[in-house]
Motif scaffolding. Structure first.
Motif, PDB file in Angstrom:
ATOM      1  N   UNK A   1      -0.386 -13.766  -4.258  1.00 45.05           N
ATOM      2  CA  UNK A   1      -1.145 -14.921  -4.727  1.00 45.05           C
ATOM      3  C   UNK A   1      -0.204 -16.105  -4.909  1.00 45.05           C
ATOM      4  N   UNK A   2      -0.784 -17.286  -5.092  1.00 46.99           N
ATOM      5  CA  UNK A   2       0.044 -18.471  -5.327  1.00 46.99           C
ATOM      6  C   UNK A   2       0.775 -18.370  -6.656  1.00 46.99           C
ATOM      7  N   UNK A   3       0.156 -17.757  -7.657  1.00 44.15           N
ATOM      8  CA  UNK A   3       0.819 -17.569  -8.952  1.00 44.15           C
ATOM      9  C   UNK A   3       2.033 -16.650  -8.795  1.00 44.15           C
ATOM     10  N   UNK A   4       1.895 -15.607  -7.987  1.00 42.70           N
ATOM     11  CA  UNK A   4       3.018 -14.704  -7.735  1.00 42.70           C
ATOM     12  C   UNK A   4       4.106 -15.414  -6.945  1.00 42.70           C
ATOM     13  N   UNK A   5       3.716 -16.255  -5.996  1.00 45.25           N
ATOM     14  CA  UNK A   5       4.694 -17.044  -5.234  1.00 45.25           C
ATOM     15  C   UNK A   5       5.483 -17.946  -6.176  1.00 45.25           C
ATOM     16  N   UNK A   6       4.785 -18.580  -7.092  1.00 53.46           N
ATOM     17  CA  UNK A   6       5.459 -19.449  -8.062  1.00 53.46           C
ATOM     18  C   UNK A   6       6.430 -18.654  -8.934  1.00 53.46           C
TER      19      UNK A   6
ATOM     20  N   UNK B   1      14.396 -17.744  -7.860  1.00 52.96           N
ATOM     21  CA  UNK B   1      15.271 -18.148  -6.761  1.00 52.96           C
ATOM     22  C   UNK B   1      14.817 -17.820  -5.364  1.00 52.96           C
ATOM     23  N   UNK B   2      13.578 -17.368  -5.189  1.00 57.05           N
ATOM     24  CA  UNK B   2      13.093 -17.084  -3.836  1.00 57.05           C
ATOM     25  C   UNK B   2      13.056 -18.363  -3.006  1.00 57.05           C
TER      26      UNK B   2
ATOM     27  N   UNK C   1       0.817  -1.211   0.000  1.00 58.84           N
ATOM     28  CA  UNK C   1       0.000   0.000   0.000  1.00 58.84           C
ATOM     29  C   UNK C   1       0.854   1.266   0.000  1.00 58.84           C
ATOM     30  N   UNK C   2       1.862   1.291   0.848  1.00 58.85           N
ATOM     31  CA  UNK C   2       2.704   2.487   0.962  1.00 58.85           C
ATOM     32  C   UNK C   2       4.175   2.126   0.851  1.00 58.85           C
ATOM     33  N   UNK C   3       4.460   1.032   0.139  1.00 64.99           N
ATOM     34  CA  UNK C   3       5.814   0.505   0.119  1.00 64.99           C
ATOM     35  C   UNK C   3       6.136  -0.051  -1.261  1.00 64.99           C
ATOM     36  N   UNK C   4       7.334   0.163  -1.685  1.00 71.02           N
ATOM     37  CA  UNK C   4       7.853  -0.433  -2.919  1.00 71.02           C
ATOM     38  C   UNK C   4       9.295  -0.807  -2.610  1.00 71.02           C
ATOM     39  N   UNK C   5       9.591  -2.113  -2.565  1.00 69.81           N
ATOM     40  CA  UNK C   5      10.916  -2.568  -2.172  1.00 69.81           C
ATOM     41  C   UNK C   5      11.460  -3.515  -3.237  1.00 69.81           C
ATOM     42  N   UNK C   6      12.728  -3.344  -3.576  1.00 69.23           N
ATOM     43  CA  UNK C   6      13.352  -4.133  -4.628  1.00 69.23           C
ATOM     44  C   UNK C   6      14.434  -5.032  -4.064  1.00 69.23           C
ATOM     45  N   UNK C   7      14.643  -6.160  -4.737  1.00 69.04           N
ATOM     46  CA  UNK C   7      15.689  -7.089  -4.336  1.00 69.04           C
ATOM     47  C   UNK C   7      15.855  -8.167  -5.383  1.00 69.04           C
ATOM     48  N   UNK C   8      16.707  -9.118  -5.081  1.00 74.20           N
ATOM     49  CA  UNK C   8      16.893 -10.252  -5.975  1.00 74.20           C
ATOM     50  C   UNK C   8      16.049 -11.415  -5.477  1.00 74.20           C
ATOM     51  N   UNK C   9      15.770 -12.351  -6.364  1.00 75.85           N
ATOM     52  CA  UNK C   9      14.969 -13.513  -5.996  1.00 75.85           C
ATOM     53  C   UNK C   9      15.446 -14.210  -4.740  1.00 75.85           C
ATOM     54  N   UNK C  10      16.753 -14.541  -4.636  1.00 74.13           N
ATOM     55  CA  UNK C  10      17.229 -15.250  -3.446  1.00 74.13           C
ATOM     56  C   UNK C  10      17.106 -14.467  -2.129  1.00 74.13           C
ATOM     57  N   UNK C  11      16.884 -13.165  -2.205  1.00 77.31           N
ATOM     58  CA  UNK C  11      16.694 -12.360  -0.994  1.00 77.31           C
ATOM     59  C   UNK C  11      15.261 -12.455  -0.457  1.00 77.31           C
ATOM     60  N   UNK C  12      14.362 -13.033  -1.242  1.00 75.98           N
ATOM     61  CA  UNK C  12      12.942 -13.120  -0.878  1.00 75.98           C
ATOM     62  C   UNK C  12      12.654 -14.485  -0.261  1.00 75.98           C
TER      63      UNK C  12
END
Length: 79
Positions: free
Chosen positions: A51-56, A62-63, A17-28
């Motif tokens: 969502x599950x699609x976003x998780x996939x 590399x998350x 909602x009030x956040x936008x954060x960037x990183x690499x897959x393995x950091x998630x």
């Protein structure tokens, strides 16, 4: 959509909602939030429901997948 994924660079952006954060897959890390009954992406200590699609999509880059399946038949399950 609370995430943006670049499969070539393996970078992602989590959008709240009030956040936008960037990183690499393995950091998630993707975890299951039992109260929300859905998956949550965790990056730099911030939690964004996804969502599950976003998780996939995040696991493809590399998350860390730490999700648990919730079952109504398990003792103590919230569902």
């Amino acid at each position: 959509m609370p995430i943006e994924v670049d499969q070539n660079s393996r970078h992602c952006t989590l959008i709240g909602d009030k956040l936008r954060i960037e990183g690499t897959g393995p950091e998630v890390e993707i975890v299951t939030d039992e109260q929300l009954r859905m998956s949550v992406a965790v990056l730099a200590g911030e939690r964004i429901p996804i969502t599950e699609a976003e998780a996939d999509a995040l696991t493809v880059i590399g998350a860390v997948d730490s999700r648990r399946h919730l079952k109504a038949s398990e003792p103590g399950s919230v569902i």
